[in-house]
Design a protein around this motif. Structure first.
Motif, PDB file in Angstrom:
ATOM      1  N   VAL A  97       5.735 -14.333  12.296  1.00  0.00           N
ATOM      2  CA  VAL A  97       3.814 -13.530  13.402  1.00  0.00           C
ATOM      3  C   VAL A  97       4.371 -11.472  12.761  1.00  0.00           C
ATOM      4  N   THR A  98       5.666 -11.126  14.040  1.00  0.00           N
ATOM      5  CA  THR A  98       5.252  -9.692  13.449  1.00  0.00           C
ATOM      6  C   THR A  98       5.157  -9.317  12.385  1.00  0.00           C
ATOM      7  N   VAL A  99       6.641  -9.929  12.322  1.00  0.00           N
ATOM      8  CA  VAL A  99       7.112  -9.842   9.874  1.00  0.00           C
ATOM      9  C   VAL A  99       6.169 -10.265   9.522  1.00  0.00           C
ATOM     10  N   ARG A 100       4.882 -11.046   9.383  1.00  0.00           N
ATOM     11  CA  ARG A 100       3.342 -11.178   8.774  1.00  0.00           C
ATOM     12  C   ARG A 100       2.882  -9.582   9.132  1.00  0.00           C
ATOM     13  N   ASN A 101       2.625  -9.829  10.051  1.00  0.00           N
ATOM     14  CA  ASN A 101       1.716  -8.550  10.436  1.00  0.00           C
ATOM     15  C   ASN A 101       1.819  -7.092   9.824  1.00  0.00           C
ATOM     16  N   THR A 102       3.245  -6.866   9.849  1.00  0.00           N
ATOM     17  CA  THR A 102       4.335  -6.410   9.454  1.00  0.00           C
ATOM     18  C   THR A 102       3.902  -5.489   8.154  1.00  0.00           C
ATOM     19  N   ARG A 103       3.306  -6.230   7.135  1.00  0.00           N
ATOM     20  CA  ARG A 103       3.787  -6.257   5.479  1.00  0.00           C
ATOM     21  C   ARG A 103       2.700  -5.251   5.395  1.00  0.00           C
ATOM     22  N   ASP A 104       1.766  -5.324   5.807  1.00  0.00           N
ATOM     23  CA  ASP A 104       0.618  -4.154   5.160  1.00  0.00           C
ATOM     24  C   ASP A 104       1.128  -2.957   5.300  1.00  0.00           C
ATOM     25  N   VAL A 105       1.960  -3.175   6.610  1.00  0.00           N
ATOM     26  CA  VAL A 105       2.359  -1.691   7.197  1.00  0.00           C
ATOM     27  C   VAL A 105       3.547  -0.864   5.740  1.00  0.00           C
ATOM     28  N   LEU A 106       4.388  -1.480   5.519  1.00  0.00           N
ATOM     29  CA  LEU A 106       5.410  -1.763   4.677  1.00  0.00           C
ATOM     30  C   LEU A 106       4.391  -1.582   3.472  1.00  0.00           C
ATOM     31  N   ARG A 107       3.681  -1.860   2.738  1.00  0.00           N
ATOM     32  CA  ARG A 107       3.502  -1.719   1.582  1.00  0.00           C
ATOM     33  C   ARG A 107       2.984  -0.177   1.475  1.00  0.00           C
ATOM     34  N   ARG A 108       2.266   0.280   2.908  1.00  0.00           N
ATOM     35  CA  ARG A 108       2.205   1.197   2.832  1.00  0.00           C
ATOM     36  C   ARG A 108       3.241   2.636   2.810  1.00  0.00           C
ATOM     37  N   ILE A 109       3.531   1.864   3.819  1.00  0.00           N
ATOM     38  CA  ILE A 109       4.939   3.456   3.334  1.00  0.00           C
ATOM     39  C   ILE A 109       5.757   3.253   2.210  1.00  0.00           C
ATOM     40  N   VAL A 110       5.991   2.189   1.327  1.00  0.00           N
ATOM     41  CA  VAL A 110       6.927   1.797   0.189  1.00  0.00           C
ATOM     42  C   VAL A 110       5.094   3.009  -0.463  1.00  0.00           C
ATOM     43  N   GLU A 111       4.263   2.792  -0.551  1.00  0.00           N
ATOM     44  CA  GLU A 111       3.202   3.361  -1.036  1.00  0.00           C
ATOM     45  C   GLU A 111       3.674   4.764  -1.030  1.00  0.00           C
ATOM     46  N   SER A 112       3.672   5.256  -0.340  1.00  0.00           N
ATOM     47  CA  SER A 112       3.595   7.035   0.661  1.00  0.00           C
ATOM     48  C   SER A 112       5.013   7.611   0.354  1.00  0.00           C
ATOM     49  N   ILE A 113       6.188   6.511   0.632  1.00  0.00           N
ATOM     50  CA  ILE A 113       6.905   7.136  -0.236  1.00  0.00           C
ATOM     51  C   ILE A 113       7.186   7.764  -1.881  1.00  0.00           C
ATOM     52  N   ASN A 114       6.429   5.979  -2.689  1.00  0.00           N
ATOM     53  CA  ASN A 114       6.442   6.667  -3.936  1.00  0.00           C
ATOM     54  C   ASN A 114       6.160   7.847  -4.402  1.00  0.00           C
ATOM     55  N   ALA A 115       4.116   7.869  -3.512  1.00  0.00           N
ATOM     56  CA  ALA A 115       3.545   9.450  -3.638  1.00  0.00           C
ATOM     57  C   ALA A 115       4.512  10.404  -3.731  1.00  0.00           C
ATOM     58  N   ASP A 116       5.645  10.480  -3.105  1.00  0.00           N
ATOM     59  CA  ASP A 116       7.120  11.713  -3.049  1.00  0.00           C
ATOM     60  C   ASP A 116       7.529  11.968  -4.171  1.00  0.00           C
ATOM     61  N   LEU A 117       7.511  11.320  -4.776  1.00  0.00           N
ATOM     62  CA  LEU A 117       8.749  10.936  -5.669  1.00  0.00           C
ATOM     63  C   LEU A 117       8.132  11.399  -7.138  1.00  0.00           C
ATOM     64  N   ASP A 118       9.466  11.995  -7.633  1.00  0.00           N
ATOM     65  CA  ASP A 118       8.725  12.813  -9.430  1.00  0.00           C
ATOM     66  C   ASP A 118       9.213  11.706 -10.402  1.00  0.00           C
ATOM     67  N   ASP A 119       8.529  10.628 -10.403  1.00  0.00           N
ATOM     68  CA  ASP A 119       9.255   9.372 -11.152  1.00  0.00           C
ATOM     69  C   ASP A 119       9.133   9.574 -12.975  1.00  0.00           C
ATOM     70  N   SER A 120       9.093  11.745 -13.051  1.00  0.00           N
ATOM     71  CA  SER A 120       8.975  11.306 -14.902  1.00  0.00           C
ATOM     72  C   SER A 120      10.697  11.820 -14.746  1.00  0.00           C
ATOM     73  N   ALA A 121      11.602  11.216 -13.580  1.00  0.00           N
ATOM     74  CA  ALA A 121      12.994  11.391 -14.235  1.00  0.00           C
ATOM     75  C   ALA A 121      13.812  10.753 -13.482  1.00  0.00           C
ATOM     76  N   PRO A 122      15.489  10.518 -13.878  1.00  0.00           N
ATOM     77  CA  PRO A 122      16.203   9.630 -12.625  1.00  0.00           C
ATOM     78  C   PRO A 122      15.836   9.546 -11.521  1.00  0.00           C
TER      79      PRO A 122
END
Length: 391
Positions: A99-124
């Motif tokens: 249940v905890t894992v299931r309830n944490t999925r949305d938080v996980l997705r927000r964390i991943v999206e937030s980290i990705n927003a900090d990346l310069d993905d135009s280069a390796p």
């Protein structure tokens, strides 16, 4: 005696052995003690209470033979058996439920999206340091009810305390200092929660169990310490290893991009092939006979998870990545009463990273000549994982 003394599971070239029994022997011996290579025997040893975790002995070999750090390890959940072990394990198992894992999925997705927003993905990018290393500590802060700004410290504490596993005795001062800092950090966080009011997070849950008399004050701190030290570094490396595995198998990756329902199976198969915790070390607490060999009391026994996970007696074509593999139950998170409590959450973190890549970067590729991944001390290590997100 059926064991042979011709193989070292900790050596840099141990990977030349493809997995499973060596020359018909699932048990081998050397200066390090005894190693278990086969899946069935590894499962048996990991479940056998006659073998105790060797973390306390390893700490003592570092010269940490007394004091708060040694005392913590002696009473920690990984060192206890029977009722004392259940007393500490049950509360954490209840909190770390599906249940905890299931309830944490949305938080996980927000964390991943937030980290990705900090990346310069135009280069390796160095995917390990830029993404994988940052996620687990942020997840810990969420679960423990700590501010996200504490994540760098949490990550550093996990990495420095678990540097014990490198078996590099020159790191003793670093390890002791890290544990002292960890104890102080958690004591401060617990005091702040008491002052500000408890919530529905893991640390508040442990504190409330202490207030109800179900855990002692010392056990609350011990539980919290055990969770923090294990929270980040191993999961970060394993996330990197999963991404490295999947992006290098282009056929499998394209199947995942086309059908995200394959992601859980892809993660498990990656965990089988490249387990971060490649060796689980135990100590025999009495004389034990295995495969016709008597393991004397006090002997070191090392379960080579990386070998058991590639045992041809258990896995068909074990060296191949197979998205359709059935009965795929690798020992990467151990088994028995001491299996990893956080494995459900760790898998969820890996799945969400893979899902994000598949959705947003379907053409992502590993830059091989700028990537450094290898084995040391029986563990898979990610030094650098360079990924071109938009090649």
């Amino acid at each position: 005696m059926n064991a042979t003394a011709t193989f070292d599971p900790f050596s840099p070239d141990a990977g030349t052995h493809q997995g499973g029994a060596l020359d018909g022997h699932a048990l081998v011996q050397g200066d390090y003690g005894t190693a278990v290579l086969g899946y069935d025997l590894a499962s048996q040893v990991l479940r056998d209470k006659r073998f105790q975790n060797s973390a306390l002995r390893l700490m003592e070999e570092f010269g940490i033979t007394a004091g708060p750090v040694h005392d913590f390890r002696a009473r920690s959940i990984i060192m206890l058996e029977g009722d004392p072990h259940l007393r500490l394990r049950v509360p954490l198992a209840r909190f770390m439920s599906p249940v905890t894992v299931r309830n944490t999925r949305d938080v996980l997705r927000r964390i991943v999206e937030s980290i990705n927003a900090d990346l310069d993905d135009s280069a390796p990018v160095d995917f390990y340091r830029g993404v994988a290393q940052r996620i687990p500590s942020l997840v810990y802060c969420h679960l423990a009810g700590a501010p996200a700004s504490d994540a760098p410290q949490v990550q550093s504490l996990s990495e420095r305390t678990l540097s014990l596993l490198t078996r590099d005795r020159s790191l003793t001062p670093v390890i002791v200092e890290a544990y002292d800092e960890l104890f102080a950090y958690l004591a401060g966080l617990i005091a702040r929660k008491r002052a500000e009011g408890l919530g529905d997070d893991m640390l508040s849950y442990l504190i409330s169990l202490g207030d109800e008399g179900k855990l002692t004050e010392q056990e609350v701190l011990t539980e919290a310490t055990s969770m923090l030290e294990a929270s980040s570094v191993n999961t970060a490396h394993q996330v990197g290893l999963v991404v490295w595995t999947l992006l290098r198998d282009r056929e499998a990756w394209q199947r995942i991009v086309a059908d995200p329902e394959l992601i859980p199976a892809a993660v498990v198969e990656s965990l089988r092939l490249f387990p971060r915790t490649g060796v689980v070390s135990k100590i025999a607490v009495e004389d034990v006979e295995l495969e016709g060999t008597v393991i004397p009391k006090g002997s070191d026994v090392h379960v080579a998870v990386w070998s058991a996970n590639r045992d041809p007696g258990r896995f068909e074509r074990p060296e191949e990545f197979d998205l359709d593999r059935e009965r795929n139950q690798p020992l990467t998170f151990s088994t028995g009463s001491h299996n990893c409590l956080g494995q459900g959450l760790a898998k969820a973190e890996m799945e969400e990273v893979v899902r994000h890549l598949a959705e947003h970067y379907p053409d992502a590729r590993v830059v091989e000549d700028a990537t450094r991944i290898g084995q040391a001390g029986g563990r898979w290590l990610v030094d650098r994982l360079t990924v071109h997100m938009k090649p």
